[in-house]
Scaffold this motif. Structure first.
Motif, mmCIF file in Angstrom:
data_model
loop_
_atom_site.group_PDB
_atom_site.id
_atom_site.type_symbol
_atom_site.label_atom_id
_atom_site.label_comp_id
_atom_site.label_asym_id
_atom_site.label_seq_id
_atom_site.Cartn_x
_atom_site.Cartn_y
_atom_site.Cartn_z
ATOM 1 N N MET A 1 0.836 -1.197 0.000
ATOM 2 C CA MET A 1 0.000 0.000 0.000
ATOM 3 C C MET A 1 0.871 1.248 0.000
ATOM 4 N N THR A 2 0.329 2.306 -0.586
ATOM 5 C CA THR A 2 1.051 3.573 -0.668
ATOM 6 C C THR A 2 0.663 4.478 0.487
ATOM 7 N N ALA A 3 1.632 5.178 1.020
ATOM 8 C CA ALA A 3 1.409 6.165 2.076
ATOM 9 C C ALA A 3 1.911 7.526 1.603
ATOM 10 N N PHE A 4 1.444 8.558 2.283
ATOM 11 C CA PHE A 4 1.948 9.917 2.086
ATOM 12 C C PHE A 4 2.600 10.341 3.384
ATOM 13 N N LEU A 5 3.858 10.768 3.327
ATOM 14 C CA LEU A 5 4.558 11.209 4.521
ATOM 15 C C LEU A 5 5.394 12.435 4.201
ATOM 16 N N ASN A 6 4.998 13.552 4.753
ATOM 17 C CA ASN A 6 5.772 14.798 4.633
ATOM 18 C C ASN A 6 6.143 15.129 3.193
ATOM 19 N N GLY A 7 5.132 15.069 2.329
ATOM 20 C CA GLY A 7 5.312 15.494 0.945
ATOM 21 C C GLY A 7 5.716 14.412 -0.025
ATOM 22 N N GLN A 8 5.933 13.193 0.455
ATOM 23 C CA GLN A 8 6.367 12.101 -0.414
ATOM 24 C C GLN A 8 5.362 10.961 -0.405
ATOM 25 N N TYR A 9 5.170 10.342 -1.568
ATOM 26 C CA TYR A 9 4.407 9.105 -1.678
ATOM 27 C C TYR A 9 5.403 7.954 -1.694
ATOM 28 N N LEU A 10 5.172 6.980 -0.834
ATOM 29 C CA LEU A 10 6.120 5.877 -0.713
ATOM 30 C C LEU A 10 5.381 4.657 -0.180
ATOM 31 N N PRO A 11 5.975 3.452 -0.330
ATOM 32 C CA PRO A 11 5.324 2.265 0.231
ATOM 33 C C PRO A 11 5.103 2.430 1.735
ATOM 34 N N LEU A 12 3.951 1.986 2.214
ATOM 35 C CA LEU A 12 3.613 2.146 3.623
ATOM 36 C C LEU A 12 4.700 1.576 4.531
ATOM 37 N N ALA A 13 5.273 0.436 4.156
ATOM 38 C CA ALA A 13 6.293 -0.205 4.989
ATOM 39 C C ALA A 13 7.561 0.644 5.109
ATOM 40 N N GLU A 14 7.743 1.595 4.203
ATOM 41 C CA GLU A 14 8.943 2.435 4.240
ATOM 42 C C GLU A 14 8.704 3.779 4.935
ATOM 43 N N ALA A 15 7.481 4.040 5.361
ATOM 44 C CA ALA A 15 7.171 5.316 6.021
ATOM 45 C C ALA A 15 7.671 5.273 7.458
ATOM 46 N N LYS A 16 8.588 6.180 7.806
ATOM 47 C CA LYS A 16 9.203 6.202 9.135
ATOM 48 C C LYS A 16 9.116 7.607 9.721
ATOM 49 N N ILE A 17 8.938 7.666 11.063
ATOM 50 C CA ILE A 17 8.981 8.955 11.755
ATOM 51 C C ILE A 17 9.994 8.870 12.891
ATOM 52 N N SER A 18 10.395 10.026 13.378
ATOM 53 C CA SER A 18 11.357 10.097 14.481
ATOM 54 C C SER A 18 10.709 9.632 15.787
ATOM 55 N N PRO A 19 11.470 8.964 16.667
ATOM 56 C CA PRO A 19 10.935 8.630 17.984
ATOM 57 C C PRO A 19 10.680 9.866 18.839
ATOM 58 N N LEU A 20 11.213 11.029 18.421
ATOM 59 C CA LEU A 20 10.943 12.274 19.125
ATOM 60 C C LEU A 20 9.723 13.006 18.581
ATOM 61 N N ASP A 21 9.004 12.372 17.649
ATOM 62 C CA ASP A 21 7.792 13.003 17.127
ATOM 63 C C ASP A 21 6.794 13.196 18.270
ATOM 64 N N ARG A 22 6.194 14.359 18.335
ATOM 65 C CA ARG A 22 5.299 14.686 19.447
ATOM 66 C C ARG A 22 4.003 13.873 19.415
ATOM 67 N N GLY A 23 3.631 13.368 18.245
ATOM 68 C CA GLY A 23 2.497 12.462 18.205
ATOM 69 C C GLY A 23 2.801 11.181 18.959
ATOM 70 N N PHE A 24 4.042 10.704 18.846
ATOM 71 C CA PHE A 24 4.477 9.498 19.539
ATOM 72 C C PHE A 24 4.685 9.754 21.031
ATOM 73 N N LEU A 25 5.302 10.892 21.357
ATOM 74 C CA LEU A 25 5.644 11.169 22.756
ATOM 75 C C LEU A 25 4.449 11.654 23.583
ATOM 76 N N PHE A 26 3.600 12.502 22.979
ATOM 77 C CA PHE A 26 2.561 13.171 23.751
ATOM 78 C C PHE A 26 1.148 12.965 23.211
ATOM 79 N N GLY A 27 0.987 12.281 22.093
ATOM 80 C CA GLY A 27 -0.334 12.252 21.459
ATOM 81 C C GLY A 27 -0.735 13.632 20.984
ATOM 82 N N ASP A 28 0.257 14.421 20.562
ATOM 83 C CA ASP A 28 0.066 15.828 20.208
ATOM 84 C C ASP A 28 -0.221 15.936 18.709
#
Length: 290
Positions: free
Chosen positions: A1-28
């Motif tokens: 499946m295709t995902a969109f991440l920060n302006g790029q379309y890429l395979p969902l399995a390749e979509a990565k975010i930082s462990p310091l992302d505030r969504g991950f840390l705070f649900g922000d």
């Protein structure tokens, strides 16, 4: 499946975010789920307006215009291998270089979206209805925002799973608020009752459609606070959401919903509303083709 991440379309399995992302840390962050029928997003404008309301409510600038969001959604829909879809959008406050509750300065938001097959109720669930339980609503005071901090909802949903049920209906101060992942309607003496939109419940897109269809077809309805006693004495109960659509609740806390020989069965008004709902999204699709 295709995902969109920060302006790029890429395979969902390749979509990565930082462990310091505030969504991950705070649900922000905030999110939306958009149903798609035959590759046509349903009520896309309304979903994007609700996303804007959520982002405004958490003081997070929207990284895209409505037109840009539509392009992203339609691009993902076109790339999918399935016709009926569920598009998920999430926007977080982004990844800082440290963990600090205060809003970071100069940090770009994280924008993520992907689509998956639309999972709607089975024919058996449509025919027999579903069982639910109830619980005290102990969430925070801004349930009108579709925020990603959903731990309380997750725990409520798991309560239902543990009880062999499909949903948990929440009650606050003796009144109905909503389900863990749905809005709840009550039918009493031929009148459809809906809890009012306020800070205690998420303003559902399907909730709005149901009330519009009730008005269009002359089904009597009232929007007002619904006491727990009314919930438990209901002739019919429904749950609604973008994926559940309109689904009859036939058992509440182990007791059949309704009275007499019709107790524990989907009621006539729920069947009527579901038929109207299906006809409506077909009508919207035909208008899109015109």
């Amino acid at each position: 499946m295709t995902a969109f991440l920060n302006g790029q379309y890429l395979p969902l399995a390749e979509a990565k975010i930082s462990p310091l992302d505030r969504g991950f840390l705070f649900g922000d962050g905030g999110y939306e789920v958009i149903p798609v029928y035959s590759r046509r997003p349903f009520r896309l404008d309304e979903h994007l307006r609700r996303l804007q309301t959520t982002l405004d409510g958490i003081r997070l600038p929207n990284p895209h215009s409505a037109a840009e969001w539509k392009d992203i959604v339609l691009h993902l829909v076109a790339r999918a291998d399935f016709e009926d879809q569920s598009v998920y959008i999430e926007v977080t406050r982004g990844a800082d270089t440290k963990r600090d509750q205060a809003f970071p300065v100069g940090v770009a938001p994280t924008v993520f979206a992907f689509t998956s097959p639309l999972s709607t109720p089975t024919p058996a669930q449509r025919e027999s209805g579903i069982a639910v339980i109830s619980a005290a609503d102990i969430r925070w005071g801004r349930c009108d925002l579709k925020a990603v901090a959903l731990l309380a909802n997750v725990l409520m949903r798991q309560m239902a799973v543990d009880a062999g049920c499909a949903e948990t209906i929440m009650l606050r101060d003796g009144y109905l608020t909503e389900g863990a992942a749905s809005n709840i309607f009550v039918v009493q003496d031929g009148i459809l009752l809906a809890p009012p939109k306020d800070h205690r419940m998420l303003p559902g897109i399907t909730y709005d459609v149901v009330l519009e269809l009730a008005a269009r077809h002359g089904m009597p309805y009232e929007v007002r606070p619904i006491a727990e006693s009314e919930l438990r004495a209901a002739d019919e109960l429904w749950m609604t959401s973008s994926t559940r659509e309109v689904l009859a609740i036939t058992t509440l806390d182990g007791e059949p919903v309704g009275k007499g020989t019709e107790a524990g069965k989907p009621g006539p008004m729920s069947r009527r509303m579901y038929d109207w709902y299906c006809a409506f999204h077909d009508e919207v699709s035909r208008r899109a083709d015109a």
